[in-house]
Design a protein around this motif. Structure first.
Motif, PDB file in Angstrom:
ATOM      1  N   PHE B 118       6.240  13.818 -20.849  1.00  0.00           N
ATOM      2  CA  PHE B 118       7.479  13.050 -20.901  1.00  0.00           C
ATOM      3  C   PHE B 118       7.334  11.754 -20.100  1.00  0.00           C
ATOM      4  O   PHE B 118       7.699  10.675 -20.562  1.00  0.00           O
ATOM      5  N   VAL B 120       4.611  10.178 -19.270  1.00  0.00           N
ATOM      6  CA  VAL B 120       3.678   9.254 -19.930  1.00  0.00           C
ATOM      7  C   VAL B 120       4.358   8.585 -21.120  1.00  0.00           C
ATOM      8  O   VAL B 120       4.260   7.371 -21.319  1.00  0.00           O
ATOM      9  N   ALA B 121       5.082   9.397 -21.901  1.00  0.00           N
ATOM     10  CA  ALA B 121       5.724   8.865 -23.103  1.00  0.00           C
ATOM     11  C   ALA B 121       6.745   7.799 -22.738  1.00  0.00           C
ATOM     12  O   ALA B 121       6.749   6.701 -23.304  1.00  0.00           O
ATOM     13  N   SER B 124       5.369   4.636 -21.308  1.00  0.00           N
ATOM     14  CA  SER B 124       4.640   3.804 -22.265  1.00  0.00           C
ATOM     15  C   SER B 124       5.587   2.877 -23.009  1.00  0.00           C
ATOM     16  O   SER B 124       5.157   1.905 -23.618  1.00  0.00           O
ATOM     17  N   MET B 125       6.875   3.172 -22.953  1.00  0.00           N
ATOM     18  CA  MET B 125       7.828   2.291 -23.644  1.00  0.00           C
ATOM     19  C   MET B 125       8.082   1.003 -22.876  1.00  0.00           C
ATOM     20  O   MET B 125       8.568   0.032 -23.438  1.00  0.00           O
ATOM     21  N   ILE B 127       6.155  -1.149 -21.991  1.00  0.00           N
ATOM     22  CA  ILE B 127       5.361  -2.247 -22.534  1.00  0.00           C
ATOM     23  C   ILE B 127       6.186  -3.120 -23.473  1.00  0.00           C
ATOM     24  O   ILE B 127       5.985  -4.322 -23.563  1.00  0.00           O
ATOM     25  N   PHE B 128       7.180  -2.507 -24.145  1.00  0.00           N
ATOM     26  CA  PHE B 128       7.989  -3.316 -25.069  1.00  0.00           C
ATOM     27  C   PHE B 128       8.751  -4.403 -24.335  1.00  0.00           C
ATOM     28  O   PHE B 128       8.960  -5.483 -24.873  1.00  0.00           O
ATOM     29  N   ILE B 131       6.176  -7.149 -23.979  1.00  0.00           N
ATOM     30  CA  ILE B 131       5.830  -7.844 -25.232  1.00  0.00           C
ATOM     31  C   ILE B 131       7.009  -8.669 -25.722  1.00  0.00           C
ATOM     32  O   ILE B 131       6.873  -9.849 -26.045  1.00  0.00           O
ATOM     33  N   LEU B 132       8.163  -8.018 -25.786  1.00  0.00           N
ATOM     34  CA  LEU B 132       9.315  -8.716 -26.368  1.00  0.00           C
ATOM     35  C   LEU B 132       9.744  -9.862 -25.477  1.00  0.00           C
ATOM     36  O   LEU B 132      10.116 -10.927 -25.970  1.00  0.00           O
ATOM     37  N   THR B 150      -0.431  -6.328 -24.145  1.00  0.00           N
ATOM     38  CA  THR B 150      -0.474  -5.310 -25.187  1.00  0.00           C
ATOM     39  C   THR B 150      -1.856  -4.704 -25.297  1.00  0.00           C
ATOM     40  O   THR B 150      -2.025  -3.482 -25.266  1.00  0.00           O
ATOM     41  N   ILE B 154      -2.818  -0.760 -24.359  1.00  0.00           N
ATOM     42  CA  ILE B 154      -3.317   0.189 -25.349  1.00  0.00           C
ATOM     43  C   ILE B 154      -4.656   0.749 -24.890  1.00  0.00           C
ATOM     44  O   ILE B 154      -4.908   1.953 -24.951  1.00  0.00           O
ATOM     45  N   GLU B 157      -4.128   2.836 -21.447  1.00  0.00           N
ATOM     46  CA  GLU B 157      -3.290   4.025 -21.535  1.00  0.00           C
ATOM     47  C   GLU B 157      -4.116   5.190 -22.065  1.00  0.00           C
ATOM     48  O   GLU B 157      -3.934   6.341 -21.664  1.00  0.00           O
TER      49      GLU B 157
END
Lengths: 174, 438, 380
Positions: B118, B120-121, B124-125, B127-128, B131-132, B150, B154, B157
């Motif tokens: 959980f 890690v998941a 990992s968000m 990063i948005f 990027i955005l 990015t 990748i 991670e």
């Protein structure tokens, strides 16, 4: 508020979000916005998994689709020029092909739902209640590696082939 | 109404913990920044912040206030909505990760069966946000920063995830509580999987965009990378997310490799006097604060210093609480939190140490390190730990199994370094222009 | 189907990935262009396809100003060219005018000039090392370098009252004699400094990341360096043994024993090593010179009003950054008819375009750093 009520509210919330996100994904003009809505949709789907007690699938959905694939999507989108996409014709005259495909997909989905009504289609060793128990990571692993070992291996070989294919294709270009 | 009460009764502690984390985290991040500046100053033969409060102790608060009241600038052609939303994504992802972390056996918002996965998941968000934010700024520097970020995320991670798999393999569970319990009585996993720990250390530095892997925000190259166009509060939110992420990765490493909230040498009864360390530590700090109090140049500074001394006394009292027989049960919770946070701090300290010592990698070197060294080695590491586990099940004793697997992994690491060195030996600019063109 | 050809900006070409080339302006406000240099980069991803240096943001018309000032009055202006090595600028100018006048500074003045100039070289190289390291991401060396630079600036301050734009020398000699304890202070600094250089080298020279970031980056072959007129450490880094202090000795350099360090590959790492060695050599010169400063007057025989005979002169010195030349034309009045300055940074900077092509963005800052430019000197 009982836990059932909460999970029902959560389900409708996530389901609505997923559908809304999916619709916006195909209708907005800006590609990056499109990607953002796709992420929303995927996250909402992950939320639905969570309400079903499938914690592992929830995490995998986020790691793979949101954290992996969508990042690559946006990576590529950022590299191309957006102005071109903005001025492109959004809907073309191939609608009937898409409609046909959608019909096929819908009938497939409907058939699957009808076929699986009542009974769970995936046979998990500890019985159906197992899916909701907190130990479902272990059970998931056992199911995957004992009962469904062959399909699992076939899928992994398929992915390996795709991986090698991708490498070969990019190698040739440069 | 009664339903609501029932709800509150069930979820009271998680809610309180969540509020505490949301409330304390920004403050904590601020003080991590202060600590970083102080450590940096110490390593660079200077004093660091000294003006706001005694020894700069109130600097984080002043900084936060300054950032809050700063003008908020949005670039002309920015995608305003995304620009506004991006930092929020980053900080939300960072904060969500805390919900599964176990800071001591008691202090945890949600004990999840998939705890580590959980974390890690969710992280990992984050990063948005980067990027955005980089894309929405409509600036080339930001875009380059976002692109770098990015690719880096990748790559690293994967390595970090595989390093974690090694630890999870040893623990046999993903739940943070059970991972720590698996290390109780036995040895911490860092001593079983030192290479896994090393891999996670490197990958986590890269994941949190810290030097020498701070390419997405390399100030000498990309000005500030994805944050170039951000200012004021939005910038502060990014900053908060960055430091929150640092604490998250440090917490993961602590949980998985450094025995979580367990006291060092917890299984050796002869070293039980270490239990007195937490209160004595705070007592010492309090004593130093009071010793410095009359030496401050301004009365208000003395006051603040005394206040900090008092705070430390309070904490010392809290740490001493378990020695009162009536509250003996609180020992695991209170001391657990202390040891956990101490380990987290040490981990973050090593981050800082590395940052002030090494130059920055170049982007292609970073990628090469990631794909040619980190990822292969982390796969081999997982393999080695799997072998270790099997050997243990075959009744091998600890040392031969450890030496065999770690030695084997180490050999692979040396081989990989040798391979990489052979490639580096060719001088000249990176790549060949004519080749890329054709 | 709509037109899918990519048309971002004029002259954009489609590259292999199908992505646009992007143009970024590095500078004039950028943390690592060392002033107001603007480099326009055309990037394919992060690789530099094309670049263009745009200078002139700090142009003050120093050469034109010279035509309207008397010879003495122009002295302080040259300090503001290479403002991190003001003493060297002053030395070059004073010696050029002395040559024009046919005068010579007394020996004592020459030796003190040599010491101060070598100290200035050390301080200039220290600033280069700190900023170069910070460009490549090593934060800490800067503060160590500034600590030692501070010692040097303190010596300057004690000597002439100014730290940065010192105007330390006068045409014909020195205005001030050395202060009490000058010898001891310089000696103490020099003896200490040897260990300091070791300290910097410990942090960087064998650091794997440092080597990876500098070796093979920005290679300038010896032939190219000579063709472009590069001088100083940039030239010596490419393996050309050329140092004006040895080739055409000025001040008191012929009295002292020192070596000219040279590189082999002409890459950033070699230039780094050359400069580190130069600091050691400068230190050596200082130590030799401080041992016996000859007694005597500090001012040669030049009049209060300088009226050089009609003629022209070119005099160059080895400034920290390379050959600093002054070409002065006199028409017999108190003001020069024309002054032309050959700044080392300006000419070394020309190599930039050639050096960065095909490299990554991160290398650009490393290469700008290794050229050791000062925009005050480039733009004048």
């Amino acid at each position: 508020m009982t836990p059932t009520q909460i999970s029902q509210i959560a389900f409708y919330f996530f389901a609505g979000l997923a559908v809304l996100g999916a619709i916006l994904t195909v209708t907005v003009r800006n590609v990056v916005h499109s990607a953002i809505f796709l992420i929303t949709s995927l996250l909402a789907t992950a939320g639905i998994f969570l309400t079903l007690g499938a914690q592992f699938v929830f995490a995998v959905q986020i790691i793979l689709y949101v954290g992996g694939i969508m990042v690559l999507f946006i990576f590529v989108i950022m590299l191309v020029n957006l102005d071109v996409a903005l001025h492109q014709l959004q809907f073309n005259r191939q609608g009937w092909v898409a409609g046909l495909l959608a019909l096929v997909l819908a009938s497939q989905l409907g058939f699957a739902i009808w076929f699986a009504r009542g009974e769970g289609s995936l046979d998990i060793p500890a019985g159906r209640t197992g899916a909701l128990s907190p130990q479902n990571v272990e059970q998931f692993g056992l199911a995957l590696f004992e009962k469904y070992a062959l399909p699992f291996e076939i899928a992994s070989v398929l992915l390996l082939v795709a991986l090698i294919g991708a490498v070969v294709m990019t190698k040739k270009r440069v | 109404m009664s339903a609501l009460l029932e709800f509150l009764k069930t979820y009271m502690w998680p809610l309180i913990f969540a509020l505490v984390i949301v409330g304390v985290l920004p403050l904590l991040a601020g003080y991590v920044v202060l600590m970083e500046r102080k450590v940096m100053a110490d390593m660079q033969a200077r004093l660091g912040p000294m003006r706001v409060g005694p020894h700069g102790l109130l600097q984080p608060i002043a900084d936060a206030l300054k950032l809050l009241i700063k003008e908020d600038i949005i670039p002309e052609n920015a995608d305003k909505l995304v620009f506004w939303f991006a930092p929020v994504i980053s900080v939300t992802a960072a904060m969500l990760a805390y919900s599964a972390l176990a800071i001591g056996p008691f202090f945890q918002i949600a004990e999840l069966n998939i705890g580590l996965l959980f974390i890690v998941a969710v992280s990992s968000m984050g990063i948005f946000g980067i990027i955005l934010g980089g894309w929405a700024s409509n600036s080339h520097y930001s875009l380059l920063g976002a692109l770098r970020s990015t690719a880096q995320m990748i790559s690293y991670e994967t390595a970090a995830g595989l390093a974690l798999v090694g630890g999870v393999l040893l623990a046999g569970t993903l739940s943070t509580q059970k991972i720590v319990q698996a290390q109780q009585g036995g040895t911490w996993f860092v001593f079983v999987a030192p290479i896994g720990f090393f891999l996670y250390l490197v990958a986590s530095i890269a994941e949190t965009n810290r030097a020498p892997f701070d390419l997405p925000e390399a100030e000498s190259e990309l000005v500030a990378g994805y944050m170039t166009e951000y200012s004021g509060f939005r910038w502060a939110v990014y900053f908060l997310a960055e430091y929150a992420n640092m604490i998250v990765v440090a917490s993961i490493a602590t949980t998985l490799f450094l025995g979580g909230w367990l006291r060092p040498f917890g299984s050796i009864a002869a070293l039980d006097f270490l239990d007195f360390f937490p209160p004595l530590c705070f007592l010492g700090v309090a004593g130093y604060c009071f010793y410095r109090t009359p030496k401050q140049p301004e009365p208000i500074q003395s006051g603040v210093m005394a206040l900090f001394g008092g705070l430390c006394l309070l904490l010392a009292a809290a740490m001493a609480l378990p020695f009162v027989p009536a509250f003996a049960a609180s020992k695991a919770g209170v001391h657990g939190a202390f040891w956990f946070l101490l380990k987290v701090s040490l981990y973050i300290y090593s981050f800082m140490w590395i940052r002030f010592t090494f130059p920055r990698f170049r982007f292609d070197q970073l990628m090469k390190l990631g794909w040619y060294f980190m990822i292969p080695l982390s796969i081999v590491n997982v393999l080695g730990l799997g072998v270790y586990k099997v050997l243990r099940q075959l009744q091998w004793s600890r040392w031969p199994a450890f030496l065999l697997t770690t030695g084997g992994t180490l050999l692979v690491a040396i081989w990989l370094v040798w391979l990489a060195q052979r490639k580096v030996a060719v001088p000249g600019p990176v790549g060949d222009m004519t080749e890329a063109e054709g | 189907m709509a037109d899918t050809r990519i048309s971002g900006f004029p002259g954009a070409e489609q590259t292999v990935l199908g992505a646009d080339e992007i143009i970024i302006n590095m500078g004039p406000q950028h943390p690592s262009t060392h002033g107001v240099l603007r480099v326009k980069l055309r990037l394919d991803g992060e690789r530099i396809v094309d670049s263009e240096c745009i200078i002139g943001y700090l142009h003050r018309g120093v050469e034109k100003i010279a035509e309207h000032r008397s010879y003495q009055q122009f002295g302080p202006y040259v300090d503001r060219m290479d403002y991190v090595a003001a003493v060297s600028n002053g030395l070059g100018y004073c010696e050029a005018v002395e040559k024009l006048l046919g005068a010579e500074a007394p020996m004592r003045a020459k030796v003190v000039r040599t010491i101060l100039t070598e100290l200035q070289r050390i301080s200039s190289h220290l600033l280069w090392l700190g900023t170069h390291a910070i460009d490549i991401g090593a934060l800490t060396p800067l503060f160590y370098c500034l600590r030692e630079r501070e010692e040097i600036l303190k010596i300057f301050e004690k000597y002439c009252g100014a730290r940065l734009t010192t105007h330390a020398f006068r045409i014909g000699g020195l205005q001030y004699d050395t202060y009490d304890g000058f010898e001891q202070e310089v000696k103490r600094f020099c003896l200490d400094f040897v260990h300091r250089v070791d300290e910097y080298e410990q942090l960087l020279t064998e650091n794997r990341i440092w080597i990876a970031r500098t070796k093979g980056v920005g290679v300038l072959t010896a032939a190219d360096a000579i063709d472009m007129g590069a001088t100083g450490p940039v030239l010596r880094g490419s393996g050309v043994k050329w140092d004006i202090r040895k080739a055409m000795p000025y001040a008191a350099y012929d009295k002292y024993d020192f070596e000219i360090p040279i590189g082999k590959n002409g890459d950033t790492y070699d230039r780094y090593v050359v400069r580190m060695q130069e600091m050691r050599q400068s230190n050596r010169i200082c130590l030799q010179a401080i041992e016996d400063i000859p007694a005597g007057p500090i001012m040669g025989k030049v009049g209060k009003v300088l009226k050089p005979p009609v003629g022209e002169v070119y005099h160059s010195i080895e400034a920290p950054k390379g050959e600093l030349g002054y070409y002065i034309v006199s028409d017999g009045t108190t003001q020069p008819y024309r002054v032309r300055i050959r700044p080392p940074s300006f000419i070394n900077l020309e190599a930039l375009d050639k050096m960065i092509k095909g490299h990554l963005v991160a290398d650009v800052v490393a290469i700008i750093g290794t050229l050791d430019i000062v925009l005050g000197e480039v733009d004048r």
